[in-house]
Each structure stands twice: as structure tokens, then as C-alpha cells.
Write a protein that holds these residues in place. Structure first.
Motif, PDB file in Angstrom:
ATOM      1  N   GLY B  88       0.805  -1.210   0.000  1.00 43.35           N
ATOM      2  CA  GLY B  88       0.000   0.000   0.000  1.00 43.35           C
ATOM      3  C   GLY B  88       0.844   1.268   0.000  1.00 43.35           C
ATOM      4  O   GLY B  88       2.073   1.229   0.079  1.00 43.35           O
ATOM      5  N   ARG B  89       0.143   2.406  -0.137  1.00 37.12           N
ATOM      6  CA  ARG B  89       0.827   3.695   0.015  1.00 37.12           C
ATOM      7  C   ARG B  89       0.997   3.914   1.519  1.00 37.12           C
ATOM      8  O   ARG B  89       0.016   3.960   2.262  1.00 37.12           O
ATOM      9  CB  ARG B  89      -0.023   4.820  -0.590  1.00 37.12           C
ATOM     10  CG  ARG B  89       0.205   5.005  -2.077  1.00 37.12           C
ATOM     11  CD  ARG B  89      -0.965   5.699  -2.719  1.00 37.12           C
ATOM     12  NE  ARG B  89      -2.102   4.777  -2.872  1.00 37.12           N
ATOM     13  CZ  ARG B  89      -3.367   5.128  -2.721  1.00 37.12           C
ATOM     14  NH1 ARG B  89      -3.674   6.374  -2.392  1.00 37.12           N
ATOM     15  NH2 ARG B  89      -4.329   4.249  -2.881  1.00 37.12           N
ATOM     16  N   VAL B  90       2.224   4.020   1.922  1.00 30.22           N
ATOM     17  CA  VAL B  90       2.499   4.003   3.356  1.00 30.22           C
ATOM     18  C   VAL B  90       2.711   5.421   3.875  1.00 30.22           C
ATOM     19  O   VAL B  90       3.437   6.213   3.265  1.00 30.22           O
ATOM     20  CB  VAL B  90       3.754   3.149   3.646  1.00 30.22           C
ATOM     21  CG1 VAL B  90       4.055   3.121   5.133  1.00 30.22           C
ATOM     22  CG2 VAL B  90       3.558   1.744   3.099  1.00 30.22           C
ATOM     23  N   SER B  91       2.047   5.739   4.948  1.00 31.92           N
ATOM     24  CA  SER B  91       2.344   7.016   5.612  1.00 31.92           C
ATOM     25  C   SER B  91       2.452   6.753   7.115  1.00 31.92           C
ATOM     26  O   SER B  91       1.725   5.921   7.661  1.00 31.92           O
ATOM     27  CB  SER B  91       1.249   8.037   5.304  1.00 31.92           C
ATOM     28  OG  SER B  91       0.001   7.462   5.558  1.00 31.92           O
ATOM     29  N   ARG B 100      -1.707   2.251   5.724  1.00 30.49           N
ATOM     30  CA  ARG B 100      -1.481   1.698   4.379  1.00 30.49           C
ATOM     31  C   ARG B 100      -2.748   1.880   3.569  1.00 30.49           C
ATOM     32  O   ARG B 100      -3.809   1.411   3.949  1.00 30.49           O
ATOM     33  CB  ARG B 100      -1.123   0.219   4.461  1.00 30.49           C
ATOM     34  CG  ARG B 100       0.196  -0.010   5.201  1.00 30.49           C
ATOM     35  CD  ARG B 100       0.508  -1.471   5.370  1.00 30.49           C
ATOM     36  NE  ARG B 100       1.660  -1.637   6.243  1.00 30.49           N
ATOM     37  CZ  ARG B 100       2.924  -1.634   5.811  1.00 30.49           C
ATOM     38  NH1 ARG B 100       3.176  -1.473   4.524  1.00 30.49           N
ATOM     39  NH2 ARG B 100       3.915  -1.758   6.655  1.00 30.49           N
ATOM     40  N   GLU B 101      -2.596   2.573   2.428  1.00 30.04           N
ATOM     41  CA  GLU B 101      -3.770   2.848   1.604  1.00 30.04           C
ATOM     42  C   GLU B 101      -3.713   2.047   0.318  1.00 30.04           C
ATOM     43  O   GLU B 101      -2.670   1.968  -0.325  1.00 30.04           O
ATOM     44  CB  GLU B 101      -3.852   4.333   1.283  1.00 30.04           C
ATOM     45  CG  GLU B 101      -4.213   5.171   2.491  1.00 30.04           C
ATOM     46  CD  GLU B 101      -4.178   6.647   2.157  1.00 30.04           C
ATOM     47  OE1 GLU B 101      -5.090   7.093   1.444  1.00 30.04           O
ATOM     48  OE2 GLU B 101      -3.226   7.325   2.583  1.00 30.04           O
ATOM     49  N   PHE B 102      -4.845   1.469  -0.019  1.00 31.05           N
ATOM     50  CA  PHE B 102      -4.945   0.661  -1.233  1.00 31.05           C
ATOM     51  C   PHE B 102      -6.154   1.111  -2.036  1.00 31.05           C
ATOM     52  O   PHE B 102      -7.096   1.683  -1.475  1.00 31.05           O
ATOM     53  CB  PHE B 102      -5.126  -0.819  -0.899  1.00 31.05           C
ATOM     54  CG  PHE B 102      -4.031  -1.408  -0.038  1.00 31.05           C
ATOM     55  CD1 PHE B 102      -2.974  -2.097  -0.623  1.00 31.05           C
ATOM     56  CD2 PHE B 102      -4.051  -1.283   1.347  1.00 31.05           C
ATOM     57  CE1 PHE B 102      -1.972  -2.653   0.155  1.00 31.05           C
ATOM     58  CE2 PHE B 102      -3.054  -1.833   2.133  1.00 31.05           C
ATOM     59  CZ  PHE B 102      -2.007  -2.517   1.545  1.00 31.05           C
ATOM     60  N   THR B 103      -6.118   0.851  -3.329  1.00 30.50           N
ATOM     61  CA  THR B 103      -7.309   1.059  -4.149  1.00 30.50           C
ATOM     62  C   THR B 103      -7.648  -0.255  -4.812  1.00 30.50           C
ATOM     63  O   THR B 103      -6.775  -0.895  -5.410  1.00 30.50           O
ATOM     64  CB  THR B 103      -7.058   2.133  -5.226  1.00 30.50           C
ATOM     65  OG1 THR B 103      -6.590   3.310  -4.570  1.00 30.50           O
ATOM     66  CG2 THR B 103      -8.315   2.426  -6.003  1.00 30.50           C
ATOM     67  N   ILE B 104      -8.874  -0.658  -4.652  1.00 31.23           N
ATOM     68  CA  ILE B 104      -9.310  -1.906  -5.312  1.00 31.23           C
ATOM     69  C   ILE B 104     -10.543  -1.618  -6.146  1.00 31.23           C
ATOM     70  O   ILE B 104     -11.507  -1.017  -5.672  1.00 31.23           O
ATOM     71  CB  ILE B 104      -9.577  -3.022  -4.273  1.00 31.23           C
ATOM     72  CG1 ILE B 104      -8.228  -3.449  -3.651  1.00 31.23           C
ATOM     73  CG2 ILE B 104     -10.265  -4.216  -4.927  1.00 31.23           C
ATOM     74  CD1 ILE B 104      -8.325  -4.574  -2.662  1.00 31.23           C
ATOM     75  N   ILE B 105     -10.448  -2.033  -7.414  1.00 31.93           N
ATOM     76  CA  ILE B 105     -11.548  -1.784  -8.346  1.00 31.93           C
ATOM     77  C   ILE B 105     -12.167  -3.109  -8.759  1.00 31.93           C
ATOM     78  O   ILE B 105     -11.462  -4.018  -9.206  1.00 31.93           O
ATOM     79  CB  ILE B 105     -11.026  -1.031  -9.595  1.00 31.93           C
ATOM     80  CG1 ILE B 105     -10.353   0.274  -9.164  1.00 31.93           C
ATOM     81  CG2 ILE B 105     -12.160  -0.757 -10.575  1.00 31.93           C
ATOM     82  CD1 ILE B 105      -9.539   0.917 -10.259  1.00 31.93           C
ATOM     83  N   ALA B 106     -13.472  -3.199  -8.592  1.00 31.27           N
ATOM     84  CA  ALA B 106     -14.163  -4.443  -8.981  1.00 31.27           C
ATOM     85  C   ALA B 106     -14.692  -4.332 -10.405  1.00 31.27           C
ATOM     86  O   ALA B 106     -15.103  -3.254 -10.839  1.00 31.27           O
ATOM     87  CB  ALA B 106     -15.319  -4.717  -8.029  1.00 31.27           C
TER      88      ALA B 106
END
Lengths: 459, 391
Positions: B88-91, B100-106
Motif C-alpha cells: 500500500g501507500r504508506v504514511s 497503508r492505503e490501497f485502491t481496489i476496483i471491482a
């Protein structure tokens, strides 16, 4: 008067159309039809009428077991082209090859070859998966090696054919001396037994064809309508040939009559005539306690010119039964091929008993006349029984469900035609009355059907 | 009369010949281009299994065990998926915790080639099935921005401990909708995530699932780590799977053996997402593994070569190979194995690779940023593409 002229004028106008114009008028509907089909096939027309998703469909026509190989013959019976992507045995994916191509156009066939160490007599389900993931499968009840046409197998099938086809028919023919000693009433009874047998055989062939068409043929081939179509065509064509045959033999008699009268005195008594004479003598002697000589068939119409029509009828019966036996041979051959091993032994015994009655059918019309050549009887026997061998070869080595359906239908048509001919023949005996007013005919018909049912239980 | 007899006798075979010709779809070669094309090239098929001889054919070969599908249209790249973990994008937050940020597309309308020549409408997270493997450390804040790019309602339901509204069950996300799932990664272990819209069976069997790993604060021993999702596809919709696999592509690891080193510790995060069949299992050849069921406890539950799992059951498998060579792993439900669920480890001699432990935060940030940015970009591209298509 005026009106009449006008009509005449119109008639003239119609009749004076030039040849070119006639052709044009004949072509106009065709052109219109072509135009419409082109429109429907064009994208615009296609979008207008097509709806839904066409589902693929694959039909298994045959599964063969060879050395460490299983071969399935498949046909694309769906509405569109299809791609075969995978093959399986018992629902487990296996390496395979497909010939000629994995792309099957509509109604085309392919051969799927799967290397597989199969065990004899075990059932196997062969499956294929098409590109959209749909799986089609068929079960072979018991794996058995496909017979290869070597001398051993060819002769084995020929022997089976002889046992099932020729010998039983010949055995049935041994009823000839018995039948010719019968009273007319009893004779009619036996002849209508024959009709009963034949009608039963015809219906049986139709059912068998229907069975194959529903289990092994795709709907798209219209198996059931095909049976009806071919049966009717076979009936009509054979009726036509039969009438030609009978007419021809009758004209031959007239032409030869005068000549024969001159020659008859000079002719040496050949073998057949000797037999004929001796049997006639025996007839006369035995008939004294069997019946009054006036009522014995052989003494009713002893003239030679009347013998040819029964001969023609017997020939037609032989041909009809021959066509029917071809179908029987196919059934036996393919039973061995399709791995129904136990059934085939039983089939052979069943058919042997069943077919004995066919010999009876062939000789029944003949016993009316006096003279009979043994050689002719043998030929009739071969015509009726021989196709069993051919059928067994075809069914055993190159089985094809559609061919089997077609042959069973031809056989059915032939059998019905023969039954019809005998009925007409019988109606002559009954003074052209409704034949079912005759007790012996009605009874014979019922007995004939029942005999077939009972012997058929052995199958 | 004899003439008629002869005619009849001749008609029978000739008629049969006619039937045969029409029956065997007799075609002039010039009309059947496929036939003409394939005739010249003789191909060999089979022969690689003991007891089976190689055979030649003029037709086409159907063999998913050897044929490789083009990865462009595959459900996933199993080679890449095997060892790809997304952090993920870590901050780093002010209190020292990590987000931790994630993007999930269905998506639910992608025809994918799941086995050579077989196409299936796969439903995917981020364009693949299984979806991306999400990895965090115990105590991290995980934020997942969910975008539904499909035509039906979808959600993501994570296994693990979280609040009710983060469970992805009652808050269905409609087509075009978004939702952000946020929770603290706990406990440590390996978990599945999947869509939880009914019919559940349909949404799962079509491919909407993935793996979510939570590492313990006290890091595990460094190892060659891989993810294996046991799954299958019912391509003819008869509620029975036609294909079985680990990581979606049947037989993939048969023709692409997984390269590992002798004496190297191997750690497999194994998740069973198989629909329709009540169980699935994992059998390792010529070896034994330590099994940590769900990976949630420090000590192994078993030392075995067989583990059976029902749907959504999972575990961590740890083992090392003593000898070099080729070793199979497969479902010991042989039906599944023979429909694609088998693979091979290729163990080679030589120095073991140095695997760094993923729990080191600094490295983690550097690694994950780059990989995750890529995914992010891909996703954006995909979204743009799809919008473009729809417009």
C-alpha cells in the motif's frame, strides 16, 4: 360473342409469351427470394431478426477404443461455428488431438484422439469442452477394441451373417412342402401370418431407427422426419419397381406362350420338372387323406403362366426382407462395435429364431403354383439373407448412426410394401372383398404379429 | 428378372457409399481452409507421461498440460502473483502508527482465457482473480478505497477483526459507487477477502476474492514466501467446477515449475477459495511441512504433507527441500489434480537467496511505494479506459 372473343384474345396473349418471357416470369420469385435472403443475412437484417445468444451443441456419433487410444467422432450440431478446446476421459482432462481441425463449422465432424490406457468392458465417459466452457460428453457402456477389418474379423462377421441371415431363412423355406399341401383356407391363414410378421418387422425397424436417431443423432439432422421420409420413398419406389416387375413377367408369359407350346414336347424333363412331377404325384397320393384334391393348392391352379406372378411376389418379399436384414446386420455389427458385447451373442440367437419366419414369408406365395426351381429358392434365400453379412460388415467396421437410420427406414418401407403386395394378392383370393371379412386372414395376421412379439422377446 | 436382382444388389452398396460420403462431412479441400492449413504440419502430442507414447497428428493438439495461454488475456500472471505482496501507500502517523492505503476496483465483465482456448466471464479485483495480495503488519491502519466498476452490486468483505460497517456485507456498493474500508490490521495471520453480495456463490465462483496477510509485530523468520490460492471455475454453470488450479491457471506450475533453492526456507500462504466442492487440499511430494492453521498462532499445529481445507480456510506452510530435483504438489483429491490443480517445485543446488524480512519498515516503504504506484496508475488507466468505453 363479344365476350367469347375477348376471352380468346386473353388466352392468345398468355399463350404467345415468348420463351424468354416465360423464363423471366419463372425467375422473378427466385430473384425476390434471393433478395430477401441477402437482406436477412446482411447486418441490418441480421440485427432485426436475431435475438438471444446461440448456444453451442456437439453430438457424439461414435466412440472407438483402439490400442491405448480412445477415438471420439463428434459433430457440430449447433447453430454456429465452434472451437473445441479440451478433451477429457471420465471428466479428467487429458492430452488429445483433434482432426482435421479444432474449429468446426456448422454440421461438420471431427475426430478426437485421446491417448488413454483403457480397460476392457469398463464404461468410459468421453467429454469435450468448447471455447465458451460448455462441456459435452457421452458414455461408452463397455470399452471393447474396435474391430479392424482383417481376414479373421471379416470372416467372423460373414459367419455371423450366415448364421443370422441366410441359414434361418433357408430353414424357414423348408416349410414349403408343408404349405403347398394346405387347403386354401389354411394357406390364406399362413400367408396372412407372413403379413403379420412383416408388419411387425417394419414397425420394429421404425422403432429401432427412432431409437438411434434420438440417442445418436442430433436434432438438427431431423432424424425422425428422415425416417418417415425415407420409409415413404422406399415404399413408393419399391411399389413402382414391383409393378414393373410383375407387368413385365406377365407380358413375357404372353410372348413366350405360343413358342413354349411348340417347344414343350421337345424339352427334356429337367431336374426341376422331375421334382415338380414327383411332388405332384406325391401330392395327389397324400392329398387323399389330407383333403380332397380339389381343395389342395397345388392342384387348384397348376398352369405355368400363373406361377410367374407369385415368383415376382416372392422376389419382392426377398428383396424387402433383404433390405430389412441389412438393417439387422448393421444392428448386430454395431452392437459388437459399440461394446455391447453380451448383447451381441444374445442378438445373434434371437435373430436366428426370428429370421426363420422370414423364410416362411418368402415361400408362402410360391406354394400356390406347381413348378418350382430349387436354384431360384436358393437365390431368394441369398437375396433375403445375404445383406445381413453386408450389414454386419458395415455396422462392425464403419458404423455410422445416420446410415443405420437410413437403412432401417429403407428396410421398413420395403417390408410395408411387401406386406401391402401380399394383402393385394390375398384380396384376389377373397374375391376382392375386404380381406378382414375373411376369418383365416384375420386370424393369421394376429398370429403372425404375436409370433414375432414372442420370438422378439428373445432379443 | 436376374437383371432386377443385380440392380437391387448393386443399389445397396452404392447407396451406402453415398450416405457415407454425405455423412463424413465430405468436403473438397479447397473449400475447407482449416483442413488445408493444418494438413501439412504434423504435430506431436502426448508422450511426456510414463506409459504414454507420443503420437503424431495432422490436426490440432488439445493439451492444457503443455499449452501455455497468452498472459495478456489470462486471469492473472501466476509467476508474478506468486511472490507479489502489496504493502500500500504508506504514511507514518504522528503517533508512530503506519497507515497503508490501497485502491481496489471491482469489475464483472471481462472474458478471460482461463485454460487454453476456454473463455470465461471472470469477475475481478484490479483486473485479476485472485485480486492483489494486501499485506500489512499487526497494528497498521489499513485503508482500502473500493471502486465498483462493474454492472452489479459488489463489496469487499475482509476476514479479520474490525467494525461492523467495515465488514462489507450490508453496505452494498452499486455500479460506479465507491466506499472506503478502514480498520486496524489484527490479528496477525493470513485471511481471505471476497465480495459478499448475494448470490454469494456466484460472486465468489466468478473470481471476486484475494488474500490479505497480516504480519506479526515480531517478524517471522526470513523465507522465500509465496501466495497460493486454491480455486476453480465452473465454466458451464452446472454448479460443478470444470477446472481447478492454484492461482487460477490450471497446470500453470506444471509447465512453469516454481524455482526454489535447496535448504531454503519456503513459506506458503495457502488460502482455499474453491466454490461448489466442500473441500480442497494440498499435498507436497517428498517432504513435510509445518502447518500454521490461519497463521494466527506462533507455533505450528501439524507437521504433515497433507492439509484439507473447506472454503475460506487457510494456513501457512513452512518447509525446506533437502535434495534437488522436481517435486510435485497437488490436491490429493485426484479429481481436482487431474482437472488442473497440480504443479512442480524445481529445487536447485547452490547458495540460498537472501530473503529480507518484510517487516523492516523503511525498506517496506521504499519497496511498496514503487509497486503500489504502478498498481495505482494501472487502476486509473483502467478507470479512464472504462469511462471512455462507456462514453
Amino acid at each position: 360473342m363479344e365476350e367469347y372473343k375477348k376471352i380468346n384474345k386473353d388466352k392468345k396473349r398468355v399463350n404467345t409469351f415468348s420463351f424468354g418471357k416465360k423464363i423471366i416470369f419463372g425467375l422473378i420469385p427466385f430473384l425476390a427470394l434471393t433478395g430477401m435472403i441477402i437482406f436477412l443475412l446482411s447486418p441490418t437484417g441480421h440485427n432485426l431478426i436475431s435475438s438471444g445468444i446461440p448456444l453451442p451443441e456437439i453430438t457424439f456419433e461414435k466412440i472407438e477404443f483402439e490400442d491405448d487410444i480412445i477415438v471420439a467422432y463428434i459433430r457440430n450440431t449447433g447453430p454456429e461455428e465452434v472451437t473445441i478446446s479440451q478433451a477429457d476421459v471420465n471428466d479428467r482432462i487429458h492430452a488429445a488431438a483433434i482432426e482435421p481441425s479444432s474449429i468446426l463449422s456448422r454440421l461438420s465432424t471431427a475426430k478426437v484422439i485421446i491417448p488413454f490406457s483403457w480397460n476392457p468392458a469398463e464404461p468410459y465417459e468421453i467429454g469435450i469442452t468448447v471455447d465458451d466452457g460448455t462441456r459435452f460428453s457421452k458414455i461408452a457402456e463397455a470399452a471393447a477394441p474396435a474391430p479392424k477389418p482383417n481376414i479373421e474379423k471379416v470372416s467372423l462377421f460373414a459367419i455371423i451373417g450366415i448364421y443370422v441371415g441366410i441359414i434361418p431363412v433357408m430353414i424357414g423355406m423348408l416349410w414349403f412342402p408343408f404349405i403347398r399341401r394346405l387347403k386354401i383356407g389354411t394357406y390364406k391363414f399362413f400367408l396372412s401370418i407372413t403379413v403379420g410378421l412383416l408388419v411387425f418387422l417394419g414397425i420394429e425397424a421404425l422403432l429401432e431407427a427412432n431409437d438411434i436417431s434420438t440417442t445418436n443423432l442430433a436434432e438438427v439432422l431431423g432424424g425422425q422426419m428422415l425416417i418417415i421420409l425415407i420409409t415413404i420413398i422406399s415404399f413408393i419406389l419399391l411399389s413402382y419397381i414391383a409393378n414393373k416387375l410383375i407387368n413385365r413377367s406377365e407380358t413375357n408369359i404372353k410372348d413366350n406362350k405360343k413358342k413354349k407350346n411348340f417347344d414343350s414336347m421337345k424339352e427334356n424333363t429337367n431336374e426341376e420338372e422331375f421334382i415338380h412331377k414327383s411332388t405332384q404325384e406325391r401330392d395327389q397320393s397324400s392329398s387323399s387323406y389330407l383333403s380332397t384334391s380339389d381343395n389342395t393348392i397345388s392342384s387348384v391352379i397348376p398352369t405355368k403362366d400363373m406361377l410367374l406372378k407369385p415368383l415376382a411376389l416372392s422376389l419382392m418379399i426377398s428383396v424387402g426382407i433383404g433390405l430389412h436384414n441389412l438393417g439387422e446386420g448393421l444392428a448386430i455389427g454395431s452392437a459388437i462395435l459399440l461394446g455391447e458385447v453380451a448383447l451381441s451373442t444374445f442378438l445373434i440367437i434371437g435373430f436366428t429364431i426370428h429370421n426363420t419366419t422370414e423364410g416362411l414369408a418368402i415361400v408362402a406365395p410360391l406354394s400356390k403354383g406347381g413348378k418350382l426351381r430349387i436354384r431360384k429358392l436358393m437365390i431368394f434365400g441369398l437375396i433375403a439373407g445375404g445383406p445381413t453379412i453386408i450389414g454386419a460388415w458395415i455396422g462392425g467396421f464403419i458404423y455410422s448412426p445416420i446410415a443405420t437410420v437410413i437403412f432401417l427406414s429403407i428396410g421398413a418401407g420395403a417390408i410395408f410394401q411387401v406386406a401391402y403386395s401380399i394383402f393385394t394378392w390375398l384380396s384376389g383370393y377373397s374375391g376382392n372383398k375386404n380381406i378382414f371379412t375373411d376369418k383365416s386372414i384375420t386370424l393369421g395376421f394376429i398370429v403372425g404379429m404375436s409370433i414375432m412379439y414372442v420370438t422378439g422377446l428373445l432379443l | 428378372m436376374l437383371r432386377y436382382v443385380l440392380i437391387v444388389i448393386l443399389i445397396i452398396p452404392s447407396f451406402y457409399c453415398l450416405v457415407l460420403i454425405s455423412d463424413k462431412s465430405f468436403k473438397p479441400i479447397f473449400l475447407n481452409y482449416a483442413f488445408a492449413q493444418s494438413e501439412d504440419i504434423k504435430k506431436t502430442f502426448g508422450g511426456y507421461l510414463p506409459g504414454y507414447k507420443a503420437k503424431d497428428t495432422t490436426g490440432d493438439v488439445l493439451d492444457p498440460m503443455l499449452q501455455v495461454i497468452s498472459l495478456e488475456n489470462a486471469p492473472i500472471d501466476p509467476e508474478k502473483y506468486l511472490r507479489e505482496f502489496n504493502y500500500g501507500r504508506v504514511s507514518v502517523n504522528s503517533n508512530g502508527t503506519i497507515t497503508r492505503e490501497f485502491t481496489i476496483i471491482a469489475s464483472d465483465h471481462q472474458m478471460k482465457e482461463i485454460s487454453p482456448g476456454i473463455y470465461y466471464n471472470l469477475w475481478t479485483f484490479n483486473g485479476t482473480s485472485p485480486g492483489p495480495t494486501i499485506r500489512a503488519t499487526e497494528g497498521d491502519i489499513v485503508k482500502i478505497k473500493f471502486i465498483n466498476n462493474g454492472s452489479k452490486f459488489h463489496t469487499i468483505h475482509f476476514h479479520g477483526i474490525h467494525q461492523a460497517k467495515m465488514d462489507g456485507v450490508f453496505e452494498g456498493i452499486g455500479p460506479g459507487g465507491t466506499y472506503t474500508y478502514e480498520f486496524i490490521a489484527e490479528p496477525y495471520g493470513v485471511f481471505p477477502y471476497h465480495c459478499h453480495i448475494q448470490p454469494l456463490e456466484e460472486h465468489i465462483s466468478h473470481g471476486l476474492y484475494g488474500v490479505y496477510i497480516v504480519d506479526p509485530k515480531n517478524p517471522r523468520e526470513p523465507a522465500d514466501e509465496m501466495i497460493m490460492v486454491m480455486n476453480g471455475f465452473d465454466t458451464d454453470f452446472d454448479t460443478e467446477n470444470n477446472f481447478y488450479a492454484v492461482n487460477s491457471i490450471p497446470y500453470y506450475y506444471m509447465h512453469h515449475p516454481i524455482q526454489i533453492k535447496q535448504d531454503q526456507l519456503i513459506r506458503i500462504y495457502l488460502v482455499n477459495m474453491l466454490e461448489f466442492d466442500p473441500i480442497n487440499n494440498f499435498h507436497l511430494h517428498a517432504n513435510m511441512y509445518y502447518l500454521y492453521r490461519s497463521g494466527t498462532l506462533p507455533n505450528p499445529d501439524e507437521y504433515t504433507d497433507m492439509v484439507t481445507m473447506s472454503q475460506a480456510e487457510r494456513g501457512i506452510l513452512e518447509f525446506t527441500y533437502k535434495f534437488p530435483g522436481k517435486y510435485m504438489f497437488h490436491a490429493h483429491k485426484t479429481e481436482f489434480a487431474e482437472k488442473g490443480w497440480m504443479g512442480v517445485f524445481l529445487v536447485t543446488e547452490g547458495d540460498t537467496d537472501q530473503f529480507t524480512n518484510t517487516n523492516i519498515i523503511d525498506q517496506n516503504i521504499n519497496n511498496s511505494l514503487s509497486t503500489n504506484e504502478k498498481i495505482q496508475n494501472q487502476n486509473l488507466n483502467q478507470v479512464n479506459m472504462n469511462i471512455g468505453v462507456e462514453n
